[in-house]
Motif scaffolding. Sequence first.
Motif, mmCIF file in Angstrom:
data_model
loop_
_atom_site.group_PDB
_atom_site.id
_atom_site.type_symbol
_atom_site.label_atom_id
_atom_site.label_comp_id
_atom_site.label_asym_id
_atom_site.label_seq_id
_atom_site.Cartn_x
_atom_site.Cartn_y
_atom_site.Cartn_z
ATOM 1 N N GLY A 432 0.828 -1.197 0.000
ATOM 2 C CA GLY A 432 0.000 0.000 0.000
ATOM 3 C C GLY A 432 0.863 1.247 0.000
ATOM 4 O O GLY A 432 2.101 1.190 -0.083
ATOM 5 N N ALA A 433 0.218 2.400 0.108
ATOM 6 C CA ALA A 433 0.941 3.669 0.095
ATOM 7 C C ALA A 433 0.028 4.772 0.598
ATOM 8 O O ALA A 433 -1.183 4.581 0.763
ATOM 9 N N GLY A 434 0.620 5.937 0.846
ATOM 10 C CA GLY A 434 -0.154 7.092 1.272
ATOM 11 C C GLY A 434 -0.831 6.849 2.608
ATOM 12 O O GLY A 434 -0.230 6.362 3.565
ATOM 13 N N ARG A 435 -2.127 7.188 2.672
ATOM 14 C CA ARG A 435 -2.875 7.022 3.923
ATOM 15 C C ARG A 435 -3.264 5.579 4.180
ATOM 16 O O ARG A 435 -3.825 5.251 5.223
ATOM 17 N N HIS A 436 -2.977 4.706 3.216
ATOM 18 C CA HIS A 436 -3.471 3.343 3.333
ATOM 19 C C HIS A 436 -2.354 2.309 3.233
ATOM 20 O O HIS A 436 -2.465 1.324 2.530
ATOM 21 N N VAL A 437 -1.264 2.562 3.947
ATOM 22 C CA VAL A 437 -0.241 1.529 4.095
ATOM 23 C C VAL A 437 -0.821 0.411 4.948
ATOM 24 O O VAL A 437 -1.490 0.653 5.956
ATOM 25 N N CYS A 438 -0.599 -0.824 4.557
ATOM 26 C CA CYS A 438 -1.187 -1.970 5.246
ATOM 27 C C CYS A 438 -0.753 -2.001 6.711
ATOM 28 O O CYS A 438 0.442 -2.128 7.002
ATOM 29 N N PRO A 439 -1.686 -1.894 7.654
ATOM 30 C CA PRO A 439 -1.310 -1.906 9.075
ATOM 31 C C PRO A 439 -0.843 -3.272 9.556
ATOM 32 O O PRO A 439 -0.252 -3.395 10.617
ATOM 33 N N GLY A 440 -1.127 -4.328 8.767
ATOM 34 C CA GLY A 440 -0.675 -5.666 9.142
ATOM 35 C C GLY A 440 0.614 -6.069 8.458
ATOM 36 O O GLY A 440 0.966 -7.259 8.446
ATOM 37 N N ARG A 441 1.347 -5.087 7.923
ATOM 38 C CA ARG A 441 2.559 -5.395 7.160
ATOM 39 C C ARG A 441 3.579 -6.184 7.964
ATOM 40 O O ARG A 441 4.091 -7.207 7.500
ATOM 41 N N ARG A 442 3.882 -5.747 9.173
ATOM 42 C CA ARG A 442 4.917 -6.423 9.965
ATOM 43 C C ARG A 442 4.505 -7.847 10.287
ATOM 44 O O ARG A 442 5.318 -8.777 10.221
ATOM 45 N N ALA A 443 3.221 -8.038 10.624
ATOM 46 C CA ALA A 443 2.752 -9.377 10.937
ATOM 47 C C ALA A 443 2.859 -10.287 9.715
ATOM 48 O O ALA A 443 3.293 -11.438 9.819
ATOM 49 N N ALA A 444 2.476 -9.766 8.541
ATOM 50 C CA ALA A 444 2.567 -10.558 7.309
ATOM 51 C C ALA A 444 4.015 -10.910 6.995
ATOM 52 O O ALA A 444 4.323 -12.038 6.591
ATOM 53 N N GLN A 445 4.918 -9.948 7.171
ATOM 54 C CA GLN A 445 6.334 -10.211 6.911
ATOM 55 C C GLN A 445 6.883 -11.266 7.861
ATOM 56 O O GLN A 445 7.682 -12.115 7.446
ATOM 57 N N ILE A 446 6.471 -11.199 9.116
ATOM 58 C CA ILE A 446 6.931 -12.191 10.090
ATOM 59 C C ILE A 446 6.475 -13.584 9.664
ATOM 60 O O ILE A 446 7.247 -14.567 9.696
ATOM 61 N N ILE A 447 5.214 -13.710 9.269
ATOM 62 C CA ILE A 447 4.689 -15.010 8.828
ATOM 63 C C ILE A 447 5.468 -15.527 7.631
ATOM 64 O O ILE A 447 5.909 -16.689 7.594
ATOM 65 N N ILE A 448 5.657 -14.671 6.630
ATOM 66 C CA ILE A 448 6.375 -15.080 5.413
ATOM 67 C C ILE A 448 7.797 -15.504 5.746
ATOM 68 O O ILE A 448 8.284 -16.547 5.291
ATOM 69 N N LYS A 449 8.474 -14.713 6.566
ATOM 70 C CA LYS A 449 9.872 -15.006 6.885
ATOM 71 C C LYS A 449 10.016 -16.306 7.684
ATOM 72 O O LYS A 449 10.921 -17.108 7.412
ATOM 73 N N ILE A 450 9.147 -16.494 8.653
ATOM 74 C CA ILE A 450 9.239 -17.717 9.458
ATOM 75 C C ILE A 450 9.084 -18.940 8.570
ATOM 76 O O ILE A 450 9.844 -19.916 8.683
ATOM 77 N N ILE A 451 8.121 -18.921 7.667
ATOM 78 C CA ILE A 451 7.896 -20.074 6.791
ATOM 79 C C ILE A 451 9.090 -20.309 5.882
ATOM 80 O O ILE A 451 9.580 -21.438 5.741
ATOM 81 N N VAL A 452 9.598 -19.248 5.260
ATOM 82 C CA VAL A 452 10.748 -19.380 4.351
ATOM 83 C C VAL A 452 11.976 -19.858 5.108
ATOM 84 O O VAL A 452 12.683 -20.783 4.675
ATOM 85 N N ILE A 453 12.257 -19.256 6.254
ATOM 86 C CA ILE A 453 13.448 -19.619 7.036
ATOM 87 C C ILE A 453 13.402 -21.081 7.457
ATOM 88 O O ILE A 453 14.389 -21.818 7.304
ATOM 89 N N LEU A 454 12.253 -21.529 7.959
ATOM 90 C CA LEU A 454 12.181 -22.889 8.487
ATOM 91 C C LEU A 454 12.154 -23.935 7.376
ATOM 92 O O LEU A 454 12.758 -25.007 7.524
ATOM 93 N N ILE A 455 11.489 -23.658 6.271
ATOM 94 C CA ILE A 455 11.498 -24.623 5.166
ATOM 95 C C ILE A 455 12.910 -24.795 4.614
ATOM 96 O O ILE A 455 13.391 -25.917 4.400
ATOM 97 N N LEU A 456 13.593 -23.679 4.391
ATOM 98 C CA LEU A 456 14.944 -23.760 3.826
ATOM 99 C C LEU A 456 15.953 -24.301 4.828
ATOM 100 O O LEU A 456 16.988 -24.844 4.433
ATOM 101 N N SER A 457 15.676 -24.145 6.122
ATOM 102 C CA SER A 457 16.592 -24.651 7.143
ATOM 103 C C SER A 457 16.381 -26.133 7.429
ATOM 104 O O SER A 457 17.335 -26.860 7.711
ATOM 105 N N LYS A 458 15.157 -26.583 7.350
ATOM 106 C CA LYS A 458 14.853 -27.983 7.642
ATOM 107 C C LYS A 458 15.063 -28.900 6.439
ATOM 108 O O LYS A 458 15.357 -30.081 6.602
#
Length: 500
Positions: A432-458
């Motif tokens: 998003g951008a302007g007045r409507h940047v996604c307020p759940g951005r950090r949570a979404a990034q955390i979810i994406i990163k955890i999945i990528v990190i653990l799949i590639l690590s395991k």
Amino acid sequence: MTLLLTIILLILPVILFLYFGHGIDHHERSHIPRKPGIWYIGSAGFFIHPYRFLKDSMTWAEDSIFSFRILGNTVVVLRGISGRDAFFTRGLDFMAGYRLLESAIRITCSISCLQNFKQNSELDGIARTVNAFGDLRSMMSKFFGSNALERLSPLLVKDTLRVLEKWGDDGANDPFTNLNEIVFTLAARLTVCREFSEDPRKIQALISIFERLDAGSSHTSILFPWFPTPARLKKLVAGVQLYRMISAVVLSRKENGYREDDPLQAMMDKGLSLTETTALLAMLFVGATTNTGNVVTWILIYLEANPKWKSLVQNEARQLYEDSQTLGPYHDTPQQLLTMTSIEKQTPIIDCCISETLRMLFSCPFLRKNVGDDIFVDQKCVPHGVYVMFPTADLHGNSCFYPEPNKFNPENFSADAVHKRQQYGTTFLGWGAGRHVCPGRRAAQIIIKIIVILILSKFDIHILDDGGKPVQKVPEQLEDTLFRVLRAKEAMTLCYDVRH
């Protein structure tokens, strides 16, 4: 023959009127080229294949501003830098914009739609819910702020590892389908309640519910929102099932007198009704799951097709995971060291790959409504009351901002590259951008990163194309739905072997 000719002559004017007529609109004073359409219905192609319709229309308009009609409403499509500046700085209304397609959106809209709940009388129940937390910022901070994410990150890691254990030591699956179980599990932990996230049967029920909600929403349903198709009836049943699942947890907590620190408990403490609670939890959950699983899969596909970046991401992920296995004096389990702080601060390469993947995937438009005064873009009037679209492809595919825009290159989001683009203003709309940047951005990034990190690590993984070979050329994305990241046009297979 004479009778047939007479009938044709009688019907032809009606057909011409329906096709070229447009009723009352702002076309004459706006001087914006408009696509022809059927009177009131407007551009029928939008209801049949909206993505292709918009793509063909942008070619028809030769990359300039144009308009079309939907059910008596004018939609203006802004283009280029001037269109971007008007779209994100003029205070166009987000929620009012998506009202146009309300019947085509699942049970609810994404998290960011909450920003305008207080302005919509039809959502009084949700407005009261937001007001109960003071305002949107306070509510989102409570659910997805640093404290909440720091506290939940070890649990999200544990949830992911639990699902990955079910995969076994080796195998193959459809990543667009199988990764949803992980995404739904983590999203349930973040946006609903512990009881859902720790019960695999409830997770499968949620996947089924939201699949039916999705199937019951299409662009053709805008034309006939009242028509009880089998898919629409299944959507209704799915909503009732979700309500009952949430009410069962609420009843159990009340009867047994125990509490949890999660969004459901917060709403119970505010005294919200079950209907209001279910609606808001559904909205939060949709915002956390709508694109997340497919984005993770596309990241893995792009990495498979780009060995250099796959190697860099693997090394970064595995180093972070191995560091988390070194127990400190105050950590009794390895997962406790894989915290939000370490995930956010020690994964710059994954950050770049996420952003570049979003840039490559997101080409659909944003939608708003002009509820203010007339605005002028490229000397053309965008009147009060019209709907306004802006295609993200005008920025994400702009070679002035991204050299070789059709090439996957995470260096586009290196610190230096981002700094150089700042002179151009907003150039990336993945969150998003302007007045409507996604307020759940950090949570979404955390979810994406955890999945990528653990799949590639395991596991050692490979993404295979429909011919059974490792992906060398990234496949095309399906293009039959707006505002969504969809799966690939061809079948993809995730093959994995556990690392020893």
